[in-house]
Motif scaffolding. Structure first.
Motif, PDB file in Angstrom:
ATOM      1  N   THR A  57      -2.841   7.396  -1.338  1.00  0.00           N
ATOM      2  CA  THR A  57      -1.439   7.214  -1.658  1.00  0.00           C
ATOM      3  C   THR A  57      -0.768   8.545  -1.954  1.00  0.00           C
ATOM      4  OG1 THR A  57       0.102   6.111  -3.130  1.00  0.00           O
ATOM      5  CG2 THR A  57      -1.948   6.850  -4.097  1.00  0.00           C
ATOM      6  N   VAL A  58       0.560   8.533  -1.902  1.00  0.00           N
ATOM      7  CA  VAL A  58       1.348   9.710  -2.256  1.00  0.00           C
ATOM      8  C   VAL A  58       1.779   9.604  -3.711  1.00  0.00           C
ATOM      9  CG1 VAL A  58       3.443  11.010  -1.709  1.00  0.00           C
ATOM     10  CG2 VAL A  58       2.155   9.907   0.128  1.00  0.00           C
ATOM     11  N   ASP A  59       1.983   8.369  -4.182  1.00  0.00           N
ATOM     12  CA  ASP A  59       2.434   8.121  -5.549  1.00  0.00           C
ATOM     13  C   ASP A  59       1.342   7.364  -6.303  1.00  0.00           C
ATOM     14  OD1 ASP A  59       3.943   7.719  -7.846  1.00  0.00           O
ATOM     15  OD2 ASP A  59       4.932   5.925  -7.037  1.00  0.00           O
ATOM     16  N   PRO A  60       0.402   8.078  -6.953  1.00  0.00           N
ATOM     17  CA  PRO A  60      -0.736   7.400  -7.578  1.00  0.00           C
ATOM     18  C   PRO A  60      -0.349   6.428  -8.693  1.00  0.00           C
ATOM     19  CG  PRO A  60      -1.115   9.777  -7.466  1.00  0.00           C
ATOM     20  CD  PRO A  60       0.294   9.534  -7.047  1.00  0.00           C
ATOM     21  N   ARG A  61       0.611   6.788  -9.525  1.00  0.00           N
ATOM     22  CA  ARG A  61       0.949   5.909 -10.658  1.00  0.00           C
ATOM     23  C   ARG A  61       1.601   4.616 -10.192  1.00  0.00           C
ATOM     24  NH1 ARG A  61       2.628   9.663 -15.764  1.00  0.00           N
ATOM     25  NH2 ARG A  61       0.852  11.039 -15.537  1.00  0.00           N
ATOM     26  N   GLY A  62       2.541   4.739  -9.283  1.00  0.00           N
ATOM     27  CA  GLY A  62       3.212   3.537  -8.779  1.00  0.00           C
ATOM     28  C   GLY A  62       2.246   2.629  -8.038  1.00  0.00           C
ATOM     29  N   THR A  63       1.387   3.224  -7.233  1.00  0.00           N
ATOM     30  CA  THR A  63       0.416   2.433  -6.481  1.00  0.00           C
ATOM     31  C   THR A  63      -0.567   1.762  -7.433  1.00  0.00           C
ATOM     32  OG1 THR A  63       0.618   3.976  -4.638  1.00  0.00           O
ATOM     33  CG2 THR A  63      -1.285   2.545  -4.629  1.00  0.00           C
ATOM     34  N   ALA A  64      -0.996   2.458  -8.475  1.00  0.00           N
ATOM     35  CA  ALA A  64      -1.946   1.889  -9.436  1.00  0.00           C
ATOM     36  C   ALA A  64      -1.349   0.670 -10.123  1.00  0.00           C
ATOM     37  CB  ALA A  64      -2.334   2.941 -10.471  1.00  0.00           C
ATOM     38  N   GLU A  65      -0.083   0.754 -10.508  1.00  0.00           N
ATOM     39  CA  GLU A  65       0.560  -0.380 -11.168  1.00  0.00           C
ATOM     40  C   GLU A  65       0.675  -1.571 -10.220  1.00  0.00           C
ATOM     41  OE1 GLU A  65       1.124  -0.634 -14.333  1.00  0.00           O
ATOM     42  OE2 GLU A  65       0.308   1.386 -14.555  1.00  0.00           O
ATOM     43  N   ARG A  66       1.044  -1.312  -8.958  1.00  0.00           N
ATOM     44  CA  ARG A  66       1.145  -2.409  -7.982  1.00  0.00           C
ATOM     45  C   ARG A  66      -0.217  -3.029  -7.712  1.00  0.00           C
ATOM     46  NH1 ARG A  66       4.753   0.687  -3.782  1.00  0.00           N
ATOM     47  NH2 ARG A  66       3.107   2.060  -4.384  1.00  0.00           N
ATOM     48  N   LEU A  67      -1.259  -2.178  -7.597  1.00  0.00           N
ATOM     49  CA  LEU A  67      -2.608  -2.706  -7.367  1.00  0.00           C
ATOM     50  C   LEU A  67      -3.070  -3.553  -8.548  1.00  0.00           C
ATOM     51  CD1 LEU A  67      -4.514   0.281  -5.728  1.00  0.00           C
ATOM     52  CD2 LEU A  67      -4.038  -1.943  -4.708  1.00  0.00           C
ATOM     53  N   ARG A  68      -2.819  -3.094  -9.739  1.00  0.00           N
ATOM     54  CA  ARG A  68      -3.221  -3.834 -10.938  1.00  0.00           C
ATOM     55  C   ARG A  68      -2.532  -5.208 -10.952  1.00  0.00           C
ATOM     56  NH1 ARG A  68      -2.858   0.037 -14.328  1.00  0.00           N
ATOM     57  NH2 ARG A  68      -5.079   0.379 -14.565  1.00  0.00           N
ATOM     58  N   ALA A  69      -1.245  -5.224 -10.648  1.00  0.00           N
ATOM     59  CA  ALA A  69      -0.504  -6.496 -10.631  1.00  0.00           C
ATOM     60  C   ALA A  69      -1.024  -7.411  -9.532  1.00  0.00           C
ATOM     61  CB  ALA A  69       0.987  -6.212 -10.434  1.00  0.00           C
ATOM     62  N   ASP A  70      -1.299  -6.861  -8.336  1.00  0.00           N
ATOM     63  CA  ASP A  70      -1.802  -7.679  -7.225  1.00  0.00           C
ATOM     64  C   ASP A  70      -3.176  -8.266  -7.535  1.00  0.00           C
ATOM     65  OD1 ASP A  70       0.493  -7.160  -5.821  1.00  0.00           O
ATOM     66  OD2 ASP A  70      -0.402  -5.635  -4.504  1.00  0.00           O
ATOM     67  N   VAL A  71      -4.072  -7.455  -8.110  1.00  0.00           N
ATOM     68  CA  VAL A  71      -5.419  -7.939  -8.429  1.00  0.00           C
ATOM     69  C   VAL A  71      -5.333  -9.030  -9.486  1.00  0.00           C
ATOM     70  CG1 VAL A  71      -7.616  -7.275  -9.509  1.00  0.00           C
ATOM     71  CG2 VAL A  71      -6.627  -5.848  -7.718  1.00  0.00           C
ATOM     72  N   GLN A  72      -4.499  -8.865 -10.500  1.00  0.00           N
ATOM     73  CA  GLN A  72      -4.393  -9.870 -11.551  1.00  0.00           C
ATOM     74  C   GLN A  72      -3.730 -11.148 -11.056  1.00  0.00           C
ATOM     75  OE1 GLN A  72      -2.586  -7.808 -14.840  1.00  0.00           O
ATOM     76  NE2 GLN A  72      -4.569  -7.063 -15.580  1.00  0.00           N
ATOM     77  N   SER A  73      -2.884 -11.031 -10.035  1.00  0.00           N
ATOM     78  CA  SER A  73      -2.291 -12.255  -9.481  1.00  0.00           C
ATOM     79  C   SER A  73      -3.318 -13.017  -8.644  1.00  0.00           C
ATOM     80  CB  SER A  73      -1.051 -11.936  -8.645  1.00  0.00           C
ATOM     81  OG  SER A  73      -1.425 -11.258  -7.462  1.00  0.00           O
ATOM     82  N   LEU A  74      -4.214 -12.278  -7.972  1.00  0.00           N
ATOM     83  CA  LEU A  74      -5.246 -12.937  -7.171  1.00  0.00           C
ATOM     84  C   LEU A  74      -6.399 -13.445  -8.042  1.00  0.00           C
ATOM     85  CD1 LEU A  74      -5.442 -10.516  -4.111  1.00  0.00           C
ATOM     86  CD2 LEU A  74      -4.503 -12.829  -4.154  1.00  0.00           C
ATOM     87  N   LEU A  75      -6.800 -12.638  -9.009  1.00  0.00           N
ATOM     88  CA  LEU A  75      -7.904 -12.991  -9.907  1.00  0.00           C
ATOM     89  C   LEU A  75      -7.399 -12.859 -11.348  1.00  0.00           C
ATOM     90  CD1 LEU A  75     -10.604 -10.810  -8.132  1.00  0.00           C
ATOM     91  CD2 LEU A  75     -10.409 -13.294  -7.987  1.00  0.00           C
ATOM     92  N   PRO A  76      -6.888 -13.938 -11.923  1.00  0.00           N
ATOM     93  CA  PRO A  76      -6.229 -13.847 -13.232  1.00  0.00           C
ATOM     94  C   PRO A  76      -7.091 -13.258 -14.354  1.00  0.00           C
ATOM     95  CG  PRO A  76      -5.868 -15.996 -12.248  1.00  0.00           C
ATOM     96  CD  PRO A  76      -6.837 -15.275 -11.369  1.00  0.00           C
TER      97      PRO A  76
END
Length: 175
Positions: free
Chosen positions: A7-26
């Motif tokens: 990624t180019v924006d590590p912080r923004g990508t990390a937050e989106r990944l964290r949200a996506d993973v928690q939505s898939l696996l609560p």
């Protein structure tokens, strides 16, 4: 499970990944860290080994330099009687330095030639231990030879000048 993301924006990508993973696996708590941290942990043993090896190399080089200095100084001091005789018969400073220094330089060159020959023969054994450096690296070889020659010159000049300052008569009587 491991997921690697460029990624180019590590912080923004990390937050989106964290949200996506928690939505898939609560119940999941994703561990997100930069790749340089993961790589740093993986190469830490090699980095420590390189630092220790480098430190041993520096200590070895210092000991070799002190050895060359001590040996050449000892040889020159042993020739103080010769220096006194040459001085008593009117030899010029540059001639004495040339004679004593020439002998020491020949000895140094023979030692360098033998060291380089032995080093060249053992180079294939060291090649597997080196990364991005050749065991026959010209810069390293020239720098080492220059340090040894400078050390030998200093070891030769200093005691010779000291012997030349002595009174020739007292130097001859001391023997």
């Amino acid at each position: 499970q491991t997921l690697s993301v460029r990624t180019v924006d590590p912080r923004g990508t990390a937050e989106r990944l964290r949200a996506d993973v928690q939505s898939l696996l609560p119940g999941a708590v994703p561990k997100i860290r930069p790749m340089r941290d993961a790589v740093a942990v993986a190469v830490l043993p090699a980095r420590i080994a390189a630092i220790v090896t480098g430190a041993f190399g520096l200590v070895g080089a210092a000991l070799a330099t002190l050895g060359v200095y001590g040996l050449i100084s000892f040889i020159v001091v042993q020739r103080s009687r010769e220096v006194a005789i040459r001085r008593a018969v009117g030899a010029q400073t540059r001639h004495i330095l040339g004679t004593v220094g020439g002998g020491s330089l020949r000895l140094t060159i023979v030692g360098l030639a033998l060291g380089l020959a032995i080093g060249s023969l053992s180079a294939p054994l060291l090649g597997s231990l080196l990364v991005d450096v050749s065991p026959r690296d010209p810069l390293a070889l020239v720098a080492t030879a220059a340090i040894v020659c400078a050390t030998a010159a200093l070891a030769c000049v200093r005691p010779t000048l000291h012997a030349m300052r002595l009174d020739p008569l007292s130097a001859l009587k001391a023997e």
